[in-house]
Design a protein around this motif. Sequence first.
Motif, mmCIF file in Angstrom:
data_model
loop_
_atom_site.group_PDB
_atom_site.id
_atom_site.type_symbol
_atom_site.label_atom_id
_atom_site.label_comp_id
_atom_site.label_asym_id
_atom_site.label_seq_id
_atom_site.Cartn_x
_atom_site.Cartn_y
_atom_site.Cartn_z
ATOM 1 N N SER A 1 6.888 3.478 -5.557
ATOM 2 C CA SER A 1 5.908 4.573 -5.491
ATOM 3 C C SER A 1 6.228 5.578 -4.393
ATOM 4 N N CYS B 1 -3.341 3.088 -5.516
ATOM 5 C CA CYS B 1 -2.679 2.224 -4.542
ATOM 6 C C CYS B 1 -3.681 1.241 -3.940
ATOM 7 N N CYS C 1 5.250 4.475 0.414
ATOM 8 C CA CYS C 1 4.166 3.569 0.035
ATOM 9 C C CYS C 1 4.411 2.221 0.712
ATOM 10 N N CYS D 1 -0.732 7.045 -2.930
ATOM 11 C CA CYS D 1 -0.472 7.135 -4.368
ATOM 12 C C CYS D 1 -1.775 6.942 -5.147
ATOM 13 N N CYS E 1 -2.999 -0.121 -0.959
ATOM 14 C CA CYS E 1 -2.547 -0.251 0.427
ATOM 15 C C CYS E 1 -3.700 -0.120 1.428
ATOM 16 N N THR F 1 3.233 -0.623 0.099
ATOM 17 C CA THR F 1 3.216 -1.817 -0.755
ATOM 18 C C THR F 1 4.251 -1.783 -1.865
#
Length: 314
Positions: free
Chosen positions: A84, A58, A78, A55, A60, A80
Amino acid sequence: MTETLPRLLLRLSEAGDPAILWGRQAAPHAVRDFERLLDRGVLVEQAPATEWDVCPACDCGLGARPVRQIDGRPVAVCPTDRASDLVLGDDDLRSFRIVQAALVREIAMASGFGGEPAPVATGVWHVGETSNQRALFLALSRGAVLQPGIIGLMRSVARSSPITVIAPAMAATELARFAEAAIAVMPIDRCLGRNAAGFAIDISMLECAPALRPQLVIFRQSQRVVLDGIEMHIPQQPFKLLVMLAKAVGTRSGYLTRHQIEAENSGRGAADLVRELRHFLSHGREGRGADLIKTRRSPTGYFLALAPDEFVLR
Ligand SMILES: [Zn+2]
């Protein structure tokens, strides 16, 4: 208006091999056009994507996020933030490799060139001869048309025929290299993929001689002239006159008088020399070469009818 499917494939190919068409890019185009390209091997479907871009903002830390089937639909997950997660459509995971050789074959066939295109080097093909006897090459990417040694390779295929190469847009300094080698360059954009004819090369664009600057290159050392991509040899006296006329371009008067010409060429009349120069410049062309040297009145003089950026004197 969306670009045509041929134009899309050519644009994607400009970055070099492998070029990938994604399902989402293909979706706006007619299914039958698309399937024909699959049948003909121009497009080869790849395994469905198993990863997706992360994303936009992000944390992550992944290079890509995994795609999972959730409730029967593909979702780019996603790690996290569930909010998202991106639900993907059927076309999103599909991708197709553009097979360059098959694409070029399609172009050659649609354009009415009889034979199979012959690869000259990576990404460059000899597609045939134009009706005005020019050897026609097609380069799909800038990297291909600018690769070392390509000019010599095209020459050895063309033998003594003049050369036109259809290629992606290039910078002026890159184009000069081809002008100096007497090779005409036609941008892909101008002759391919825009028209309703799909993959057919617009032959009329090629035949009205691409006017890429510089149009005229004069090599003083080798007494050689390249006019609109056609190389010509001009005997010493008229060649010397051409150099004089080229030097006069951009000066205050911009022309040479009869007297100035005759002073540099003892024993020959200016009109006679100009006639000879026009004769050699028009060799192999329909009149334009002769029109390059214009006559003016009172006082009688002669001038090269090109702007300073339209020729190069070396
Ligand atoms: Zn994320």
